[in-house]
Design a protein around this motif. Structure first.
Motif, PDB file in Angstrom:
ATOM      1  N   VAL A  32      -2.748  21.236  13.179  1.00  7.85           N
ATOM      2  CA  VAL A  32      -3.904  20.411  12.820  1.00  7.85           C
ATOM      3  C   VAL A  32      -5.049  20.682  13.790  1.00  7.85           C
ATOM      4  CG1 VAL A  32      -4.759  18.035  12.628  1.00  7.85           C
ATOM      5  CG2 VAL A  32      -2.510  18.632  11.691  1.00  7.85           C
ATOM      6  N   ALA A  33      -4.753  20.751  15.073  1.00  6.27           N
ATOM      7  CA  ALA A  33      -5.784  21.015  16.077  1.00  6.27           C
ATOM      8  C   ALA A  33      -6.461  22.358  15.838  1.00  6.27           C
ATOM      9  CB  ALA A  33      -5.180  20.966  17.481  1.00  6.27           C
ATOM     10  N   LYS A  34      -5.693  23.351  15.487  1.00  5.04           N
ATOM     11  CA  LYS A  34      -6.256  24.680  15.236  1.00  5.04           C
ATOM     12  C   LYS A  34      -7.214  24.644  14.050  1.00  5.04           C
ATOM     13  CE  LYS A  34      -5.002  29.499  14.484  1.00  5.04           C
ATOM     14  NZ  LYS A  34      -3.914  30.461  14.359  1.00  5.04           N
ATOM     15  N   VAL A  35      -6.826  23.976  12.984  1.00  5.19           N
ATOM     16  CA  VAL A  35      -7.665  23.898  11.786  1.00  5.19           C
ATOM     17  C   VAL A  35      -8.951  23.104  12.048  1.00  5.19           C
ATOM     18  CG1 VAL A  35      -7.780  22.924   9.447  1.00  5.19           C
ATOM     19  CG2 VAL A  35      -5.763  24.190  10.162  1.00  5.19           C
ATOM     20  N   LEU A  36      -8.831  22.022  12.821  1.00  4.99           N
ATOM     21  CA  LEU A  36      -9.976  21.142  13.036  1.00  4.99           C
ATOM     22  C   LEU A  36     -10.756  21.442  14.313  1.00  4.99           C
ATOM     23  CD1 LEU A  36      -8.396  17.746  11.924  1.00  4.99           C
ATOM     24  CD2 LEU A  36      -9.865  19.281  10.607  1.00  4.99           C
ATOM     25  N   GLY A  37     -10.314  22.416  15.075  1.00  5.03           N
ATOM     26  CA  GLY A  37     -11.018  22.773  16.299  1.00  5.03           C
ATOM     27  C   GLY A  37     -10.837  21.773  17.419  1.00  5.03           C
ATOM     28  N   GLY A  38      -9.669  21.152  17.471  1.00  8.48           N
ATOM     29  CA  GLY A  38      -9.389  20.173  18.512  1.00  8.48           C
ATOM     30  C   GLY A  38      -8.354  20.671  19.493  1.00  8.48           C
ATOM     31  N   SER A  39      -7.811  19.750  20.252  1.00  7.20           N
ATOM     32  CA  SER A  39      -6.753  20.057  21.207  1.00  7.20           C
ATOM     33  C   SER A  39      -5.618  19.060  21.018  1.00  7.20           C
ATOM     34  CB  SER A  39      -7.283  20.000  22.643  1.00  7.20           C
ATOM     35  OG  SER A  39      -7.770  18.704  22.931  1.00  7.20           O
ATOM     36  N   ILE A  65     -10.381  15.491  19.173  1.00  8.91           N
ATOM     37  CA  ILE A  65     -11.549  16.269  18.792  1.00  8.91           C
ATOM     38  C   ILE A  65     -12.756  15.686  19.512  1.00  8.91           C
ATOM     39  CG2 ILE A  65     -13.028  17.011  16.887  1.00  8.91           C
ATOM     40  CD1 ILE A  65     -10.540  16.570  15.054  1.00  8.91           C
ATOM     41  N   ASN A  66     -13.339  16.472  20.405  1.00  7.47           N
ATOM     42  CA  ASN A  66     -14.541  16.066  21.129  1.00  7.47           C
ATOM     43  C   ASN A  66     -15.756  16.429  20.297  1.00  7.47           C
ATOM     44  OD1 ASN A  66     -13.546  15.107  23.786  1.00  7.47           O
ATOM     45  ND2 ASN A  66     -12.650  17.148  23.812  1.00  7.47           N
ATOM     46  N   ARG A  67     -16.528  15.410  19.915  1.00  4.36           N
ATOM     47  CA  ARG A  67     -17.712  15.640  19.097  1.00  4.36           C
ATOM     48  C   ARG A  67     -18.914  15.987  19.960  1.00  4.36           C
ATOM     49  NH1 ARG A  67     -18.121  10.940  14.687  1.00  4.36           N
ATOM     50  NH2 ARG A  67     -20.146  10.952  15.698  1.00  4.36           N
ATOM     51  N   ALA A  68     -19.903  16.615  19.372  1.00  6.17           N
ATOM     52  CA  ALA A  68     -21.116  17.023  20.083  1.00  6.17           C
ATOM     53  C   ALA A  68     -21.884  15.821  20.640  1.00  6.17           C
ATOM     54  CB  ALA A  68     -22.015  17.832  19.154  1.00  6.17           C
ATOM     55  N   ASP A  69     -21.730  14.645  20.007  1.00  2.00           N
ATOM     56  CA  ASP A  69     -22.434  13.447  20.480  1.00  2.00           C
ATOM     57  C   ASP A  69     -21.687  12.714  21.588  1.00  2.00           C
ATOM     58  OD1 ASP A  69     -20.341  12.279  19.070  1.00  2.00           O
ATOM     59  OD2 ASP A  69     -21.624  11.228  17.641  1.00  2.00           O
ATOM     60  N   GLY A  70     -20.590  13.304  22.076  1.00  3.46           N
ATOM     61  CA  GLY A  70     -19.828  12.717  23.173  1.00  3.46           C
ATOM     62  C   GLY A  70     -18.697  11.815  22.740  1.00  3.46           C
ATOM     63  N   LYS A  71     -18.633  11.513  21.439  1.00  2.05           N
ATOM     64  CA  LYS A  71     -17.546  10.662  20.950  1.00  2.05           C
ATOM     65  C   LYS A  71     -16.271  11.474  20.823  1.00  2.05           C
ATOM     66  CE  LYS A  71     -20.527   7.398  18.671  1.00  2.05           C
ATOM     67  NZ  LYS A  71     -20.854   6.687  17.452  1.00  2.05           N
ATOM     68  N   LEU A  72     -15.144  10.777  20.813  1.00  3.59           N
ATOM     69  CA  LEU A  72     -13.831  11.393  20.728  1.00  3.59           C
ATOM     70  C   LEU A  72     -13.120  10.868  19.488  1.00  3.59           C
ATOM     71  CD1 LEU A  72     -11.582  13.086  22.164  1.00  3.59           C
ATOM     72  CD2 LEU A  72     -10.914  10.961  23.300  1.00  3.59           C
ATOM     73  N   VAL A  73     -12.621  11.775  18.665  1.00  7.93           N
ATOM     74  CA  VAL A  73     -11.835  11.406  17.489  1.00  7.93           C
ATOM     75  C   VAL A  73     -10.389  11.775  17.780  1.00  7.93           C
ATOM     76  CG1 VAL A  73     -11.461  11.803  15.024  1.00  7.93           C
ATOM     77  CG2 VAL A  73     -13.794  11.751  15.941  1.00  7.93           C
ATOM     78  N   VAL A  74      -9.486  10.827  17.531  1.00  7.22           N
ATOM     79  CA  VAL A  74      -8.068  11.022  17.821  1.00  7.22           C
ATOM     80  C   VAL A  74      -7.273  10.813  16.539  1.00  7.22           C
ATOM     81  CG1 VAL A  74      -6.121  10.231  19.195  1.00  7.22           C
ATOM     82  CG2 VAL A  74      -8.420  10.205  20.183  1.00  7.22           C
ATOM     83  N   LEU A  75      -6.457  11.804  16.203  1.00  3.57           N
ATOM     84  CA  LEU A  75      -5.626  11.739  15.005  1.00  3.57           C
ATOM     85  C   LEU A  75      -4.167  11.634  15.394  1.00  3.57           C
ATOM     86  CD1 LEU A  75      -8.068  13.970  14.488  1.00  3.57           C
ATOM     87  CD2 LEU A  75      -6.992  14.022  12.264  1.00  3.57           C
ATOM     88  N   SER A  76      -3.468  10.749  14.725  1.00  2.00           N
ATOM     89  CA  SER A  76      -2.014  10.663  14.841  1.00  2.00           C
ATOM     90  C   SER A  76      -1.465  10.648  13.415  1.00  2.00           C
ATOM     91  CB  SER A  76      -1.592   9.394  15.587  1.00  2.00           C
ATOM     92  OG  SER A  76      -1.769   8.249  14.775  1.00  2.00           O
ATOM     93  N   ASP A  77      -0.165  10.521  13.287  1.00  4.74           N
ATOM     94  CA  ASP A  77       0.380  10.424  11.933  1.00  4.74           C
ATOM     95  C   ASP A  77       0.247   9.005  11.381  1.00  4.74           C
ATOM     96  OD1 ASP A  77       2.262   9.328  13.620  1.00  4.74           O
ATOM     97  OD2 ASP A  77       3.934  10.510  12.859  1.00  4.74           O
TER      98      ASP A  77
END
Length: 65
Positions: free
Chosen positions: A9-16, A29-41
């Motif tokens: 998922v990280a590879k597809v979405l450009g995250g870690s 996923i670190n956004r350009a505006d400084g916000k952080l998006v976190v995905l779990s199941d």
């Protein structure tokens, strides 16, 4: 989500990936505006910054059924 799923998922979405403990993996996923998006199941959460994530204070959440 396990490590392999998180890496894909990280590879597809450009995250870690990040292990939150107990073999639970998240995608960050670190956004350009400084916000952080976190995905779990279980959820997708947006945090105003890393500090908000560290303190468990999302600004928005979507819970997955």
């Amino acid at each position: 989500m396990n490590e392999q799923q998180a890496e894909k998922v990280a590879k597809v979405l450009g995250g870690s990936t990040w292990q939150s403990g107990g073999d639970i993996w998240l995608v960050l996923i670190n956004r350009a505006d400084g916000k952080l998006v976190v995905l779990s199941d279980e959820a997708i959460c947006e945090y105003s910054d890393q500090n908000a994530f560290d303190n468990g204070q999302p600004s928005a959440s979507i819970y997955l059924a």
